[in-house]
Design a protein around this motif. Structure first.
Motif, PDB file in Angstrom:
ATOM      1  N   PHE A  16       0.850  -1.206   0.000  1.00  9.13           N
ATOM      2  CA  PHE A  16       0.000   0.000   0.000  1.00  9.13           C
ATOM      3  C   PHE A  16       0.883   1.253   0.000  1.00  9.13           C
ATOM      4  N   ALA A  17       1.951   1.224   0.792  1.00  6.61           N
ATOM      5  CA  ALA A  17       2.825   2.400   0.862  1.00  6.61           C
ATOM      6  C   ALA A  17       3.439   2.684  -0.506  1.00  6.61           C
ATOM      7  N   ALA A  18       3.944   1.639  -1.167  1.00 10.99           N
ATOM      8  CA  ALA A  18       4.589   1.854  -2.471  1.00 10.99           C
ATOM      9  C   ALA A  18       3.600   2.449  -3.472  1.00 10.99           C
ATOM     10  N   HIS A  19       2.404   1.879  -3.558  1.00  7.58           N
ATOM     11  CA  HIS A  19       1.417   2.390  -4.523  1.00  7.58           C
ATOM     12  C   HIS A  19       1.021   3.831  -4.205  1.00  7.58           C
ATOM     13  N   LEU A  20       0.744   4.097  -2.925  1.00  8.72           N
ATOM     14  CA  LEU A  20       0.210   5.418  -2.585  1.00  8.72           C
ATOM     15  C   LEU A  20       1.297   6.492  -2.658  1.00  8.72           C
ATOM     16  N   LEU A  21       2.535   6.142  -2.338  1.00 10.14           N
ATOM     17  CA  LEU A  21       3.627   7.122  -2.504  1.00 10.14           C
ATOM     18  C   LEU A  21       3.837   7.405  -3.985  1.00 10.14           C
ATOM     19  N   ARG A  22       3.775   6.375  -4.805  1.00  8.28           N
ATOM     20  CA  ARG A  22       3.933   6.598  -6.251  1.00  8.28           C
ATOM     21  C   ARG A  22       2.818   7.496  -6.787  1.00  8.28           C
ATOM     22  N   SER A  23       1.624   7.350  -6.189  1.00  5.09           N
ATOM     23  CA  SER A  23       0.495   8.159  -6.688  1.00  5.09           C
ATOM     24  C   SER A  23       0.650   9.644  -6.355  1.00  5.09           C
ATOM     25  N   VAL A  24       1.544   9.985  -5.401  1.00  4.98           N
ATOM     26  CA  VAL A  24       1.759  11.412  -5.103  1.00  4.98           C
ATOM     27  C   VAL A  24       3.131  11.870  -5.597  1.00  4.98           C
ATOM     28  N   GLY A  25       3.679  11.164  -6.585  1.00  8.52           N
ATOM     29  CA  GLY A  25       4.873  11.661  -7.267  1.00  8.52           C
ATOM     30  C   GLY A  25       6.196  11.156  -6.738  1.00  8.52           C
ATOM     31  N   TRP A  26       6.168  10.151  -5.847  1.00  6.56           N
ATOM     32  CA  TRP A  26       7.426   9.579  -5.368  1.00  6.56           C
ATOM     33  C   TRP A  26       7.784   8.357  -6.202  1.00  6.56           C
TER      34      TRP A  26
END
Ligand SMILES: Cc1cc2nc3c(=O)[nH]c(=O)nc-3n(C[C@H](O)[C@H](O)[C@H](O)COP(=O)(O)OP(=O)(O)OC[C@H]3O[C@@H](n4cnc5c(N)ncnc54)[C@H](O)[C@@H]3O)c2cc1C
Length: 414
Positions: A16-26
């Motif tokens: 979840f962390a990987a997906h959601l961080l990627r969704s905010v530009g990380w």
């Protein structure tokens, strides 16, 4: 260039962390200690609406992920329904979430067989050093490495899991392999309450992920007291006499331990529930611990999921909380311009949530650890079937990027 997050732990919190961080530009990369596919961790889990909402936010399907239950029953020793109440819960399985989250992450963002040994922080970055001698560098380390977190051990050695005084035995049977007479319990969340013990059973997706009648599984979680100094080491000792600490690999659980469990199941549980224990080739147990971390952010390192807080499983929200932690972290990073401010905001929000859930787990488990008098079965059933509303992830303010000043959780029943 995008900022880079090194996510340690490739289970549900890390994914979840990987997906959601990627969704905010990380740019987020996961490092998981276990080399094999984790999908065989097929245990049943209770879900809450926030979990489905966060799957949707990632762009993954959230329908048909679980089995709906509309009735909670308490069965006496003879199998008679002693109590019944309407409920509305979706019960699912760990792998029903793991698989789509894992498959949706680009292959080069998930590194299996990478066991973290230490973190090195500098003024301009942070590095993760692994057991194979390799290292990865980034701007942030996310410790999503579970209750025995090595990230937490390095930064917060005093925060240790606390044993609850009991273990949870787990058994599961496939609906297709049971006689037709079992069909009625597949629609129910059921309780058996032997003295100072609790058996919770509910339908889950079947082995192939099926959620429709005929293809479901029925999952049994049986809480039994086990004293830390005597019974727990006895349970964790294999046939060669070696004690494995507080967790023994399921295939090493001694045959006499399983035989004794089956005897008690026959003698004390409702026949249908006992039958599921008897039919499960390899019942296994987990010692129940909880954990509170007084801090979640340490410079360029942050803790989430079970690495940060673990509530006893009565709350049935560990996976949802890990997902909500990941969303709160992503939202804080998106809302604040500096890393320090973002992590401070994340810590402020999620520490309150974690403490509240841990306290609830202790209250619900007090019947088992002996710290509370025997509970009224109706009340126990009602509290265990409560849904949790994670206010800050579902509010309109959150969606527009404005975090509320604190995180509230509400319990509700419908
Ligand atoms: C009996 C029982 C019943 C439960 N029932 C429910 C329920 O109904 N609903 C619910 O939501 N939750 C339930 N839970 C809790 C739920 O399983 C956890 O809260 C959830 O899996 C937490 O996810 P996580 O990713 O934070 O940690 P974990 O799932 O523990 O994952 C941590 C990962 O980190 C990896 N790792 C560890 N160390 C390292 C290292 N050094 N380097 C790299 N990787 C590392 C591990 O291999 C693992 O894959 C239950 C738990 C138990 C014990």
């Amino acid at each position: 260039m995008k900022p880079r997050a090194l996510v340690i732990g490739g289970s549900l919190g890390g994914l979840f962390a990987a997906h959601l961080l990627r969704s905010v530009g990380w740019d987020a990369v996961v490092f998981e200690r276990i080399a094999e596919d984790l999908a065989s961790r097929g245990v049943g889990i209770g879900t809450h609406n926030a979990l489905a909402e966060l799957m949707q936010r990632i762009g993954l399907p959230s329908g048909e992920m679980g089995v709906e239950v509309r009735s909670s029953i308490c069965l006496d020793r003879t199998g008679r329904i002693a109590q019944e109440m309407p409920i509305s819960r979706i019960m699912s399985s760990w792998s029903s979430y793991y698989r789509p989250l894992r498959e949706a992450l680009p292959e080069d963002c998930y590194h299996a067989g990478k066991s973290l040994v230490r973190i090195e922080q500098g003024a301009n970055g942070v590095a993760a050093v692994f057991a194979d001698g390799s290292r990865a560098e980034g701007d942030l380390v996310v410790g999503a490495d579970g209750i025995r977190s090595g990230v937490r051990a390095q930064l917060l050695p005093a925060a240790q899991p606390a044993y609850a005084g009991y273990v949870a035995w787990r058994a599961v049977a496939e609906e297709a392999e049971l006689p037709e007479s079992f069909r009625p319990i597949f629609d129910c969340y059921s309780f058996c309450l032997p003295e100072r013990e609790m058996v919770l059973s509910y339908p889950v997706p079947g082995r192939d992920g099926g959620t429709r009648p005929g293809r479901r599984g029925y999952n049994v979680v049986w809480y039994r007291p086990a004293a830390f100094a005597t019974e727990l080491p006895r349970l964790c000792t294999d046939a060669s006499g070696r004690c494995h600490g507080v967790a023994i690999p399921p295939p090493l659980i001694r045959a006499d331990v399983v035989a004794a469990l089956r005897d008690v199941a026959r003698a004390q549980l409702a026949p249908a529930i006992a039958e599921i224990v008897l039919r499960t080739q390899q019942p296994f147990f987990q010692a129940i611990f909880d954990l509170e971390s007084p801090r979640l952010a340490f410079g360029r390192v942050v803790l989430l999921g079970d690495a940060a807080f673990v509530a006893r499983p009565h709350v049935g929200a560990g996976v949802t909380k890990a997902a909500v932690d990941a969303a709160a972290l992503a939202d804080a990073l998106a809302a604040e311009s500096g890393l320090d401010a973002a992590l401070a905001r994340y810590e402020r929000l999620q520490r309150g949530l974690g403490s509240a859930i841990v306290a609830r787990g202790r209250r619900l488990g007090a019947y088992l650890d002996g710290s509370a008098p025997t509970r009224d079965p109706h009340e126990l059933m009602r509290e265990h079937s409560a849904k949790i509303k994670f206010t800050h992830t579902t509010s309109a303010g959150q969606r527009s990027g404005q975090l509320r000043p604190d995180t509230r959780i509400d319990y509700y029943y419908d």
